[in-house]
Design an enzyme around this catalytic site. Structure first.
Site, PDB file in Angstrom:
ATOM      1  N   ASP A   1      29.111  -9.212 -51.929  1.00  0.00           N
ATOM      2  CA  ASP A   1      28.872 -10.655 -51.878  1.00  0.00           C
ATOM      3  C   ASP A   1      27.446 -10.888 -51.396  1.00  0.00           C
ATOM      4  O   ASP A   1      26.790  -9.973 -50.903  1.00  0.00           O
ATOM      5  CB  ASP A   1      29.850 -11.314 -50.888  1.00  0.00           C
ATOM      6  CG  ASP A   1      29.807 -10.643 -49.528  1.00  0.00           C
ATOM      7  OD1 ASP A   1      30.641  -9.748 -49.291  1.00  0.00           O
ATOM      8  OD2 ASP A   1      28.914 -10.950 -48.734  1.00  0.00           O
TER       9      ASP A   1
ATOM     10  N   ASP B   1      25.271 -12.693 -48.514  1.00  0.00           N
ATOM     11  CA  ASP B   1      25.529 -13.156 -47.150  1.00  0.00           C
ATOM     12  C   ASP B   1      25.301 -14.669 -47.055  1.00  0.00           C
ATOM     13  O   ASP B   1      24.673 -15.279 -47.930  1.00  0.00           O
ATOM     14  CB  ASP B   1      24.628 -12.394 -46.172  1.00  0.00           C
ATOM     15  CG  ASP B   1      25.227 -12.332 -44.779  1.00  0.00           C
ATOM     16  OD1 ASP B   1      26.444 -12.078 -44.663  1.00  0.00           O
ATOM     17  OD2 ASP B   1      24.484 -12.540 -43.803  1.00  0.00           O
TER      18      ASP B   1
END
Ligand SMILES: [Zn+2]
Length: 268
Positions: free
Chosen positions: A208, A210
């Site tokens: 992902d 951050d």
């Protein structure tokens, strides 16, 4: 002890099926038991010991992992090179989910974790200027590229205490320092490996962006686990390819990390 291994893998629970002729070993160490039973088996011609970092049932959150016991257990089996696959968040817009980062630097933002074996019996100051094994890094980068991964050779992993994720402000601050990825387990695992003169290589899978890098709701644990599960088969292949390409004789300086230092005890 009869069962031996050359290479250690500390990773997520999807990695058991890596190993042929697997044998489970219950180990105890001066630092308590490792995260779980250690599975020892083969990948091609290499003998490998595997420890699930969080335990099989994921019972240890990052700040509670018995890091010292895990590395000690691996060394006591004969392991001298350690691969550490893990999930990380990206601090760079250009490196999104699915990229493999093989970091060459680390920033420790953890607190309160047991981060040394040399607590008593004299000071042992180990060099950590380059926290990762150069040979292991080169092999991992080549294996990731050959496997078709978007591969980032080098970069700085910032390790946060967790278990919470970063705030947006923290995340922007990390990014503004030029750091690359953020995780919760890369320290003290890496320094403990160095303190035992082991080679240590991180294979960081970006799951992902951050919090400070994306405009959305921020990271959730569910998203991270889902993405990791979708990629676990490919990660297994990458770990196996890396294991098979690691040198059989070490020529890096990791094995000399303790030369000239007076240790308060003998290493296993
Ligand atoms: Zn090394």
């Amino acid at each position: 002890m009869l069962t031996r291994a050359d290479i250690g893998v500390i990773g997520g629970s999807g990695f058991y099926s890596l190993l042929d002729d697997a044998e489970e070993i219950q180990l105890s160490t001066p630092y308590g038991p490792p995260s779980d039973v250690v599975t020892v088996g083969r990948i091609g011609s290499r003998s490998v010991a595997f420890i699930p970092r969080h335990g099989r049932d994921h019972r240890f959150p990052p700040h509670r992992i018995p890091y010292r016991a895990n590395l000690w257990a691996l060394r006591s089996l004969g392991v001298r090179q350690v691969l550490a696959p893990s999930a990380v968040g990206s601090l760079r817009a250009e490196h999104g989910p699915g990229a493999i980062v093989v970091p060459d630097q680390l920033v420790d933002r953890t607190s309160g974790r047991a981060q040394t074996y040399y607590d008593a019996g004299g000071a042992v100051h180990v060099s950590f200027s380059d926290p990762y094994c150069p040979s292991g890094r080169a092999v991992a980068v080549e294996a990731a590229r050959s496997g078709g991964w978007e591969t980032v050779d080098g970069g700085t992993l910032v390790v946060i205490e967790g278990p919470r994720f970063s705030t947006r402000a923290e995340s922007r601050w990390f990014a503004s320092n030029g750091w690359t990825i953020v995780g919760m387990t890369g320290f003290p695992e890496s320094i403990l490996a160095r303190e035992l003169a082991l080679c240590y290589t991180s294979l960081s899978l970006v799951t992902d962006h951050d919090a400070g890098v994306e405009a959305g709701e921020g990271v959730t644990h569910e998203e991270v686990l889902k993405f990791f599960a979708q990629n676990v088969a490919r990660m297994r292949t990458l770990v196996a390819d890396t294991v098979e390409a690691l040198p059989t004789e070490r020529t890096c300086s990791c094995g000399s990390a303790l030369d000239g230092l007076k240790l308060p005890f003998e290493l296993p």
